[in-house]
Design a protein around this motif. Sequence first.
Motif, PDB file in Angstrom:
ATOM      1  N   ALA A  25      10.705 133.257 -78.088  1.00  0.00           N
ATOM      2  CA  ALA A  25      12.088 133.718 -77.953  1.00  0.00           C
ATOM      3  C   ALA A  25      12.985 133.035 -78.979  1.00  0.00           C
ATOM      4  O   ALA A  25      13.889 133.664 -79.558  1.00  0.00           O
ATOM      5  CB  ALA A  25      12.594 133.447 -76.537  1.00  0.00           C
ATOM      6  N   ALA A  26      12.732 131.739 -79.242  1.00  0.00           N
ATOM      7  CA  ALA A  26      13.505 131.018 -80.263  1.00  0.00           C
ATOM      8  C   ALA A  26      13.272 131.620 -81.650  1.00  0.00           C
ATOM      9  O   ALA A  26      14.201 131.719 -82.461  1.00  0.00           O
ATOM     10  CB  ALA A  26      13.127 129.540 -80.259  1.00  0.00           C
ATOM     11  N   LEU A  27      12.036 132.027 -81.925  1.00  0.00           N
ATOM     12  CA  LEU A  27      11.709 132.652 -83.210  1.00  0.00           C
ATOM     13  C   LEU A  27      12.484 133.963 -83.378  1.00  0.00           C
ATOM     14  O   LEU A  27      13.015 134.252 -84.464  1.00  0.00           O
ATOM     15  CB  LEU A  27      10.204 132.900 -83.295  1.00  0.00           C
ATOM     16  N   VAL A  28      12.567 134.752 -82.313  1.00  0.00           N
ATOM     17  CA  VAL A  28      13.343 136.003 -82.363  1.00  0.00           C
ATOM     18  C   VAL A  28      14.804 135.708 -82.702  1.00  0.00           C
ATOM     19  O   VAL A  28      15.417 136.398 -83.536  1.00  0.00           O
ATOM     20  CB  VAL A  28      13.242 136.754 -81.012  1.00  0.00           C
ATOM     21  N   LEU A  29      15.375 134.662 -82.080  1.00  0.00           N
ATOM     22  CA  LEU A  29      16.769 134.296 -82.359  1.00  0.00           C
ATOM     23  C   LEU A  29      16.943 133.825 -83.805  1.00  0.00           C
ATOM     24  O   LEU A  29      17.990 134.051 -84.414  1.00  0.00           O
ATOM     25  CB  LEU A  29      17.224 133.196 -81.399  1.00  0.00           C
ATOM     26  N   ALA A  30      15.924 133.154 -84.358  1.00  0.00           N
ATOM     27  CA  ALA A  30      16.001 132.706 -85.752  1.00  0.00           C
ATOM     28  C   ALA A  30      16.102 133.898 -86.698  1.00  0.00           C
ATOM     29  O   ALA A  30      16.917 133.892 -87.641  1.00  0.00           O
ATOM     30  CB  ALA A  30      14.778 131.862 -86.100  1.00  0.00           C
ATOM     31  N   PHE A  31      15.306 134.917 -86.446  1.00  0.00           N
ATOM     32  CA  PHE A  31      15.389 136.132 -87.274  1.00  0.00           C
ATOM     33  C   PHE A  31      16.749 136.816 -87.104  1.00  0.00           C
ATOM     34  O   PHE A  31      17.337 137.308 -88.074  1.00  0.00           O
ATOM     35  CB  PHE A  31      14.264 137.098 -86.910  1.00  0.00           C
ATOM     36  N   LEU A  32      17.264 136.850 -85.872  1.00  0.00           N
ATOM     37  CA  LEU A  32      18.568 137.450 -85.608  1.00  0.00           C
ATOM     38  C   LEU A  32      19.672 136.687 -86.328  1.00  0.00           C
ATOM     39  O   LEU A  32      20.566 137.293 -86.946  1.00  0.00           O
ATOM     40  CB  LEU A  32      18.843 137.454 -84.098  1.00  0.00           C
TER      41      LEU A  32
END
Length: 402
Positions: A366-373
């Motif tokens: 989930a943190a990785l998804v936020l990094a891309f966002l």
Amino acid sequence: MPLALLALAIGAFGIGTTEFVIMGLLPEVASDFGVSIPTAGLLVTGYALGVVIGAPLMTVLGTKVPRKRMLMLLMGLFIAGNLLSAVAPVFAVMLIGRVVASLAHGAFFGIGSVVAAELVAPHKKAGAIAMMFTGLTIANVIGVPLGTFIGQSAGWRVTFGIVAALGVVGLAGIAKLVPELPRPEGVHLRHELAAFKNAQVLLAMAMTVLGFGGVFAAITYIAPMMTHIAGFADGSVTWLLVLFGLGMVAGNLIGGKFADRALMPMLYVSLGALAVVLALFTLTAHNKIAAAVTIALIGALGFATVPPLQKRVLDQAHGAPTLASAVNIGAFNLGNALSAWLGGLVIAAGFGYTSPNWVGAALAAAALVLAFLSAALERRDGAHGTVTVSGAPAEQRTPVHH
């Protein structure tokens, strides 16, 4: 480097030890108080939530007090909390002691960073701050394993008594070696709070919560996982924590080195790899050698996210970084609290001691998804020349290196 930095590093060593040592002693504490392992895990959650609350609260109070005096007051809180834990007659009292000690955590590192930077020439500021934080990383290599060994051999109360004594040494060092520094002028709470209107600051903090939370989901329950699943003896938890600590030191160095070169790619790699390794830990936990290697990797990949995430917050809130920096330290601990609680839930639900690893993998993903966002929003804002909270155009921001 002035000797005052040694006093700050000793304080950081004590704080780092008390935060992490409980994980190696959960079975002993649970047995002594007659509570379950998930219930004992509340000692991790409670401490972490105390940091979340204490970081901004103590930092705001610290703007009204000379910094040296504030650091001494924080160490006093730390000592009192650990002494209360050491003599706690019932579990609830120990939990209160953990929370009292935790109130000092975030503000000590936030204010201590500012003091460390002021003690040296401008070109040595980053090195001075790093030296203070060295106390925290060394705690995970020496303090936590040694505290675990002492706790398993002589009783966990002895460990917390020794940690309190470390706090006394740190307090004495600060009193003797840290010079009197003027109370900060021109610090306005409204200006500091304005940084939280920046979506990038909030995204970075959310990445902090989820990313390092993934590490704690697994590591909080490392003692029962390694003894019940991998087949290690109780005494082996000590050197497994040494491996975790060595991984953290290596990850911190790697993350710090590459955060200045390519911050977001560093986050993509570390968070993505962390999610994969945590998921694999469900399998590797059944083999002693594979489990040991995985624990070191979790430490390395988890702490590799710390310098880039802290720098991300400082960069995005550079007009008013003090409170944002302290709150981000709280965010690490919010992730710790959330993941320790979730890990306890899945164990209590009957999914087994390896189930927290899946929780950790999901949080890191989930943190990785936020990094891309976050990166996508930054590209969009950069294209439109969006103005940040400090009033500087996004493309003209000057990074703050800590």
